[in-house]
Design a protein around this motif. Structure first.
Motif, PDB file in Angstrom:
ATOM      1  N   LEU A  62       0.827  -1.207   0.000  1.00 41.05           N
ATOM      2  CA  LEU A  62       0.000   0.000   0.000  1.00 41.05           C
ATOM      3  C   LEU A  62       0.865   1.262   0.000  1.00 41.05           C
ATOM      4  O   LEU A  62       0.509   2.266  -0.623  1.00 41.05           O
ATOM      5  CB  LEU A  62      -0.947  -0.009   1.194  1.00 41.05           C
ATOM      6  CG  LEU A  62      -2.050  -1.077   1.142  1.00 41.05           C
ATOM      7  CD1 LEU A  62      -2.837  -1.089   2.436  1.00 41.05           C
ATOM      8  CD2 LEU A  62      -2.958  -0.862  -0.045  1.00 41.05           C
ATOM      9  N   GLY A  63       2.002   1.208   0.692  1.00 41.68           N
ATOM     10  CA  GLY A  63       2.926   2.336   0.665  1.00 41.68           C
ATOM     11  C   GLY A  63       3.478   2.582  -0.728  1.00 41.68           C
ATOM     12  O   GLY A  63       3.581   3.728  -1.178  1.00 41.68           O
ATOM     13  N   SER A  66       0.918   4.171  -2.922  1.00 46.55           N
ATOM     14  CA  SER A  66       0.612   5.574  -2.624  1.00 46.55           C
ATOM     15  C   SER A  66       1.477   6.545  -3.417  1.00 46.55           C
ATOM     16  O   SER A  66       1.074   7.685  -3.642  1.00 46.55           O
ATOM     17  CB  SER A  66       0.760   5.842  -1.134  1.00 46.55           C
ATOM     18  OG  SER A  66       2.126   5.821  -0.757  1.00 46.55           O
ATOM     19  N   MET A  69      -0.152   7.412  -6.738  1.00 50.04           N
ATOM     20  CA  MET A  69      -1.416   8.093  -6.474  1.00 50.04           C
ATOM     21  C   MET A  69      -1.202   9.512  -5.954  1.00 50.04           C
ATOM     22  O   MET A  69      -2.070  10.360  -6.099  1.00 50.04           O
ATOM     23  CB  MET A  69      -2.254   7.285  -5.486  1.00 50.04           C
ATOM     24  CG  MET A  69      -2.762   6.015  -6.075  1.00 50.04           C
ATOM     25  SD  MET A  69      -3.868   5.196  -4.945  1.00 50.04           S
ATOM     26  CE  MET A  69      -4.393   3.834  -5.938  1.00 50.04           C
ATOM     27  N   THR A  70      -0.053   9.756  -5.342  1.00 50.19           N
ATOM     28  CA  THR A  70       0.267  11.095  -4.854  1.00 50.19           C
ATOM     29  C   THR A  70       0.906  11.944  -5.947  1.00 50.19           C
ATOM     30  O   THR A  70       0.601  13.128  -6.086  1.00 50.19           O
ATOM     31  CB  THR A  70       1.219  10.999  -3.648  1.00 50.19           C
ATOM     32  OG1 THR A  70       0.594  10.198  -2.646  1.00 50.19           O
ATOM     33  CG2 THR A  70       1.540  12.360  -3.089  1.00 50.19           C
TER      34      THR A  70
END
Length: 119
Positions: A62-63, A66, A69-70
Motif C-alpha cells: 500500500l505504501g 501511494s 497516487m500522490t
C-alpha cells in the motif's frame, strides 16, 4: 492478472467516452476490477511471505501504491497545462497496469522453466 490488465484498459478508455453513460460503464468496470485486485492482494501477500509478515507486506504494498497516487495528479495537471487536454494523462496512466499484467502473464512460464531445470 486479468483485473490488473483491465484496470489499465479502462483507464485508457476514459478519454474515449463522449457520452455520460459510457463513462459510467467504464467507471463501473474499472471499480469492479480494482476491487478484485485489492481483494486478491492480501492472499497473495500471505502466500509469498507467510503469516508472520503478512501485515508488513500489505503495508509495504500500500505504501508503494501511494507514490503514483500522490505524484500522478500533479503530473496530469502539468500535462494538461502543456497539451490542453487530460487525454494523454489517462493514456499514460493505463500503460503501467498493462505492462504489469503482461509481465505477470509470464510468471507461470518462468515457474515451469525453473521446475524443468530442477529436474
Amino acid at each position: 492478472v486479468a483485473s490488473f490488465f483491465f484496470i489499465g484498459l479502462m483507464s485508457m478508455m476514459i478519454p474515449l467516452c463522449h457520452v455520460f453513460g459510457a463513462l459510467v460503464a467504464v467507471c463501473l468496470f474499472m471499480g469492479l476490477f480494482d476491487g478484485c485486485f485489492i481483494c486478491i492482494m492480501a492472499p497473495i501477500a500471505f502466500e509469498l511471505v507467510g503469516a508472520q509478515d503478512v501485515s508488513q507486506a500489505i503495508g509495504f504494498l500500500l505504501g508503494l501504491m501511494s507514490v503514483p497516487m500522490t505524484v500522478g495528479p500533479p503530473i496530469a495537471g502539468l500535462l494538461r497545462d502543456k497539451l490542453g487536454t487530460y487525454d494523454v494523462a489517462f493514456y499514460l496512466a493505463g500503460v503501467p497496469p498493462l505492462i504489469g499484467g503482461a509481465i505477470l502473464c509470464l510468471i507461470p512460464w518462468v515457474h515451469e522453466r525453473q521446475k524443468l531445470k530442477e529436474r
